[in-house]
Design a protein around this motif. Structure first.
Motif, PDB file in Angstrom:
ATOM      1  N   TYR A 371       0.865  -6.435 -14.268  1.00 54.10           N
ATOM      2  CA  TYR A 371       2.004  -5.837 -14.533  1.00 54.10           C
ATOM      3  C   TYR A 371       3.144  -6.098 -13.365  1.00 54.10           C
ATOM      4  CZ  TYR A 371      -0.733  -4.256 -18.325  1.00 54.10           C
ATOM      5  OH  TYR A 371      -1.502  -4.117 -19.310  1.00 54.10           O
ATOM      6  N   THR A 372       2.926  -7.026 -12.496  1.00 53.37           N
ATOM      7  CA  THR A 372       4.027  -7.342 -11.639  1.00 53.37           C
ATOM      8  C   THR A 372       4.486  -8.960 -11.652  1.00 53.37           C
ATOM      9  OG1 THR A 372       2.671  -5.925 -10.078  1.00 53.37           O
ATOM     10  CG2 THR A 372       4.385  -7.538  -8.988  1.00 53.37           C
ATOM     11  N   LYS A 373       5.769  -8.948 -11.948  1.00 55.92           N
ATOM     12  CA  LYS A 373       6.477 -10.548 -11.976  1.00 55.92           C
ATOM     13  C   LYS A 373       6.517 -11.043 -10.685  1.00 55.92           C
ATOM     14  CE  LYS A 373       8.422 -10.715 -16.496  1.00 55.92           C
ATOM     15  NZ  LYS A 373       9.202  -9.256 -16.869  1.00 55.92           N
ATOM     16  N   GLU A 374       7.291 -10.369  -9.975  1.00 61.24           N
ATOM     17  CA  GLU A 374       7.365 -10.855  -8.473  1.00 61.24           C
ATOM     18  C   GLU A 374       7.511  -9.866  -7.233  1.00 61.24           C
ATOM     19  OE1 GLU A 374      11.160 -12.377  -8.780  1.00 61.24           O
ATOM     20  OE2 GLU A 374      12.268 -10.536  -9.439  1.00 61.24           O
ATOM     21  N   GLY A 375       7.482 -10.011  -6.092  1.00 56.05           N
ATOM     22  CA  GLY A 375       7.449  -9.015  -5.226  1.00 56.05           C
ATOM     23  C   GLY A 375       6.011  -9.007  -4.373  1.00 56.05           C
ATOM     24  N   TYR A 376       5.375  -7.748  -4.558  1.00 56.32           N
ATOM     25  CA  TYR A 376       4.286  -7.791  -3.608  1.00 56.32           C
ATOM     26  C   TYR A 376       2.801  -6.877  -4.209  1.00 56.32           C
ATOM     27  CZ  TYR A 376       5.373  -2.947  -2.521  1.00 56.32           C
ATOM     28  OH  TYR A 376       5.309  -1.627  -2.612  1.00 56.32           O
ATOM     29  N   ILE A 377       1.866  -7.063  -3.734  1.00 55.09           N
ATOM     30  CA  ILE A 377       0.686  -6.123  -4.053  1.00 55.09           C
ATOM     31  C   ILE A 377      -0.032  -5.975  -2.798  1.00 55.09           C
ATOM     32  CG2 ILE A 377      -1.317  -6.019  -5.239  1.00 55.09           C
ATOM     33  CD1 ILE A 377      -0.496  -7.940  -7.257  1.00 55.09           C
ATOM     34  N   LEU A 378      -0.187  -4.585  -2.711  1.00 55.90           N
ATOM     35  CA  LEU A 378      -0.845  -4.262  -1.290  1.00 55.90           C
ATOM     36  C   LEU A 378      -2.377  -3.501  -1.576  1.00 55.90           C
ATOM     37  CD1 LEU A 378      -0.972  -3.521   1.629  1.00 55.90           C
ATOM     38  CD2 LEU A 378       0.589  -1.524   1.227  1.00 55.90           C
ATOM     39  N   PHE A 379      -3.305  -4.110  -1.243  1.00 59.80           N
ATOM     40  CA  PHE A 379      -4.430  -3.660  -1.179  1.00 59.80           C
ATOM     41  C   PHE A 379      -5.068  -2.828   0.018  1.00 59.80           C
ATOM     42  CE2 PHE A 379      -9.230  -5.280  -1.644  1.00 59.80           C
ATOM     43  CZ  PHE A 379      -9.646  -3.972  -1.927  1.00 59.80           C
ATOM     44  N   THR A 380      -5.201  -1.765   0.304  1.00 62.94           N
ATOM     45  CA  THR A 380      -5.639  -1.043   1.379  1.00 62.94           C
ATOM     46  C   THR A 380      -7.082  -0.376   1.060  1.00 62.94           C
ATOM     47  OG1 THR A 380      -4.523   0.900   0.860  1.00 62.94           O
ATOM     48  CG2 THR A 380      -3.651  -0.906   2.289  1.00 62.94           C
ATOM     49  N   MET A 381      -7.706  -0.590   2.335  1.00 60.26           N
ATOM     50  CA  MET A 381      -9.084   0.462   2.365  1.00 60.26           C
ATOM     51  C   MET A 381      -9.337   1.039   3.564  1.00 60.26           C
ATOM     52  SD  MET A 381     -12.900  -0.950   0.969  1.00 60.26           S
ATOM     53  CE  MET A 381     -12.892  -1.361  -0.674  1.00 60.26           C
ATOM     54  N   SER A 382      -9.494   2.215   3.143  1.00 59.36           N
ATOM     55  CA  SER A 382      -9.603   2.962   4.686  1.00 59.36           C
ATOM     56  C   SER A 382     -10.826   4.062   4.495  1.00 59.36           C
ATOM     57  CB  SER A 382      -8.554   3.726   5.344  1.00 59.36           C
ATOM     58  OG  SER A 382      -8.189   4.613   4.061  1.00 59.36           O
ATOM     59  N   SER A 383     -11.449   4.383   5.525  1.00 62.94           N
ATOM     60  CA  SER A 383     -12.570   5.570   5.217  1.00 62.94           C
ATOM     61  C   SER A 383     -12.368   6.612   6.165  1.00 62.94           C
ATOM     62  CB  SER A 383     -14.111   4.626   5.673  1.00 62.94           C
ATOM     63  OG  SER A 383     -13.985   4.316   7.257  1.00 62.94           O
ATOM     64  N   VAL A 384     -13.227   7.786   5.724  1.00 62.31           N
ATOM     65  CA  VAL A 384     -13.231   8.897   6.753  1.00 62.31           C
ATOM     66  C   VAL A 384     -14.669   9.137   6.626  1.00 62.31           C
ATOM     67  CG1 VAL A 384     -12.615  11.420   6.836  1.00 62.31           C
ATOM     68  CG2 VAL A 384     -11.098   9.909   5.834  1.00 62.31           C
ATOM     69  N   ILE A 385     -14.924   9.402   8.010  1.00 59.48           N
ATOM     70  CA  ILE A 385     -16.878   9.341   8.054  1.00 59.48           C
ATOM     71  C   ILE A 385     -17.146  10.914   8.471  1.00 59.48           C
ATOM     72  CG2 ILE A 385     -18.559   8.647   9.257  1.00 59.48           C
ATOM     73  CD1 ILE A 385     -17.173   5.952   9.409  1.00 59.48           C
TER      74      ILE A 385
END
Ligand code: ADP
Length: 610
Positions: A371-385
């Motif tokens: 669903y994105t034609k142009e621009g960006y995709i940001l994939f982030t992953m963080s954690s709380v332990i």
């Protein structure tokens, strides 16, 4: 005065019963309808009974017509109550569950009631009535009152006749209040005949009406019975649907196996560039089709509560790498900047269902790419332990078409596709997010969506995974890359009734240089083994006519010296199948369409020289 108090008490009692009865959910059948009418009639009777005292007491100051109206109204009530019960007994006696002509019986019951009402009402209304207001008490008497006694006797005799003419011991519970009324009511009538001022009959009728609540109609029990029947039917239908989907998946996967297998092979051949592109498109389309089949299966499994979360140790780093590689491949040449931001403090080895977690994240990344034609995709992953729990916070943000505010709530409903009607080029089924949400719920996680229509969307997931301490590495289940080994000294047997499937398997195994023998049935396979042929591995299809792969396997196992590893091949990829086959004793399981990497793993596992 005592009689007046009893009547008042009776009235309060029956009003309470009416409130309880009518405020409950009821089944609408002849019993409930008659019982409802009996309660209402009883309330009217109690009120008329009270009014009788008033009109007799003030007889000199009220119009005569009012006196006749109230006293005769009360007599009409007495016979109506009796007639309603007679109709009820008629229906109980002549109706049973297997009755073919129910409507006819109900019609006759109504006719009986109508005739009873017309005759008795005419008699009561036409005959004269007198009253007594003396020291002994207040009461009415005369031919009109006598006729009520006679009509009541006729009703009682009719009821007894009907009960004994069609006696059914299963229905005895329903007759109890009527039997009681016949006994207590007859005694009361007798007492009243001698002491007309002791007007107890209304109270007795109220008591019987109350008893009937537990026997004629017990709304709760009946309702539960009906709900149980409905649930059973729904369960049956749901199981039928799951079976159908499982069969359908099998049917679709079998030809897909051939399409994917041959295309993969063709790709490795020396073919012109334009043909190669076509082949790659075929492979991509087949994989899309496979995703759809898997999606439908997943949804049906979730609905049938058959989807299990299978936790095990896994390496999160390799999962992330794979997700990035798959998304990059999906984006291809699109002018999209794919940014990845992974928190390095995420523990390396976690405990959870990595397959499902991967499916969840891949769904979000695939949607972002779709669903994105142009621009960006940001994939982030963080954690709380916290202690040994790692809360993963995963988000996928895009600068795509976005979702309208009013559609956000519908996002997780199955088969719901929002605003993409015009964009028919974006393929999809509307199942992805429904599955994603269900999986996140099953893993006790949370998913939230933020979106601005026309600007982009952000999906965030939070879910807990256990940390496996002291481990830096786990064995990967499937190798990331093909490792073709030389198996020229090995011999395998492939058993499949479908010729095309045999060909596909042979092509996929060609590079290993294995000596391949084939068998088109379980019987043929058994014969080969009986004749003394030995193999290093048997690949066995399960769904074969006459003798299935599982049956063949058990026959082979009857010979205790048989120790060739057998891997089952099946297009039936419903969850739990792998476990089912392993518990049957198979050495491994391969789902169709056969995945090159999974096949490679099997070959290495069973044929590599150790
Ligand atoms: P599918 O993508 O197969 O249609 P999904 O369940 O994955 O089904 O998504 C449901 C709908 O939600 C999509 O049809 C699309 O309208 C909308 N949607 C999902 N993800 C995004 C996104 N990242 N950006 C815009 N719309 C989205």
């Amino acid at each position: 005065m005592a009689i007046f108090s009893y009547t008042l008490l009776g009235l309060m009692f029956i009003v309470m019963l009416a409130i309880i009865y009518f405020s409950k959910q009821r089944i609408n059948n002849y019993e409930t309808r008659i019982y409802g009418t009996i309660i209402i009639t009883n309330i009217i009777g109690q009120i008329l009974h009270l009014l009788c005292f008033v009109v007799i007491k003030y007889i000199d100051s009220i119009p005569k017509l009012l006196f006749y109206g109230v006293t005769k109204g009360y007599l009409l009530y007495l016979v109506s109550w009796g007639i309603l019960n007679m109709v009820y007994i008629f229906l109980v006696s002549f109706l049973d569950d297997s009755n073919q002509n129910r409507e006819e019986v109900v019609k006759n019951g109504r006719l009986l009631g109508l005739i009873g009402i017309i005759i008795s009402f005419s008699i009561i209304l036409l005959l004269p009535i007198s009253y007594s207001n003396s020291i002994e008490g207040m009461y009415t008497y005369g031919p009109s009152v006598d006729s009520v006694y006679i009509i009541s006797i006729v009703i009682v005799i009719s009821c007894i006749t009907m009960i004994f003419a069609k006696f059914n011991k299963d229905k005895i519970k329903k007759y109890i209040p009527i039997f009681l009324f016949i006994i207590i009511g007859s005694l009361t009538m007798l007492v009243q005949r001698i002491h007309p001022e002791l007007l107890l009959i209304t109270f007795v009728e109220t008591f019987v009406t109350f008893l009937m609540y537990f026997t004629i109609e017990n709304p709760d029990v009946r309702l539960i019975e009906q709900l149980e029947i409905a649930k059973e039917q729904a369960d049956k239908a749901n199981n039928a649907k799951t079976d159908f989907l499982s069969n359908m998946s099998h049917e679709i996967r079998t030809p897909l196996n051939a399409i994917v297998g041959f295309s993969e092979n063709l790709k490795d051949e020396n073919i012109p560039e334009s043909a190669r592109e076509n082949v790659e498109d075929i492979i991509m389309a087949s994989n899309n089709l496979l995703d759809i089949v898997n999606g439908i299966l997943d949804i049906s499994k979730i609905e049938a509560n058959k989807l299990e979360i299978i936790n095990k140790e896994y390496d999160i780093k390799s999962m992330i790498d794979e997700l990035i590689a798959l998304t990059k491949a999906r984006l291809g040449e699109k002018p999209i900047d794919f940014k990845v931001n992974i928190d390095p403090s995420i523990p390396k080895v976690l405990y959870g269902d990595n397959i499902r977690l991967k499916q969840i994240i891949l769904n979000l990344l695939t949607n972002a790419a779709k669903y994105t034609k142009e621009g960006y995709i940001l994939f982030t992953m963080s954690s709380v332990i916290k202690d040994d729990i790692c809360r993963l916070i995963i988000s996928v943000e895009d600068s795509g078409i976005g979702i309208k505010q009013e559609n956000i709530n519908k996002l997780f409903s199955k088969f719901e596709r929002l605003g993409v009607e015009k964009e028919i080029t974006i393929e999809g089924t509307g199942l992805g997010l429904a599955i994603t949400k269900k999986l996140v719920d099953l893993m006790n996680g949370k998913i939230v969506v933020q979106s601005v229509y026309g600007r982009g969307s952000k999906f965030t997931i939070a879910l807990d995974q256990k940390i496996v301490l002291g481990k830096e590495d786990v064995k990967e289940e499937t190798p990331q890359e093909l490792r073709i080994i030389d198996c020229s000294s090995k011999k395998i047997l492939i058993v499949d009734d479908n010729n095309v499937n045999l060909k596909v398997a042979m092509r996929l195994l060609r590079d290993y240089k294995i000596n391949i023998e084939t068998s088109d049935s379980g019987f043929d396979c058994l014969n080969k083994i009986k004749q003394g042929n030995t193999y290093d591995l048997i690949l066995m299809d399960d769904m074969m006519p006459k003798m299935s792969g599982t049956e063949t396997f058990h026959k082979l196992k009857e010979d205790s010296s048989f120790n060739t590893p057998v891997v089952i091949l099946t297009a039936n990829a419903i969850t739990g199948m792998k476990e089912k086959y392993l518990s049957e004793g198979f050495n491994d399981y391969l789902a169709k369409p056969i995945d090159k990497l999974a096949l490679n793993e099997v070959i290495i596992k069973f044929l590599e020289q150790k």
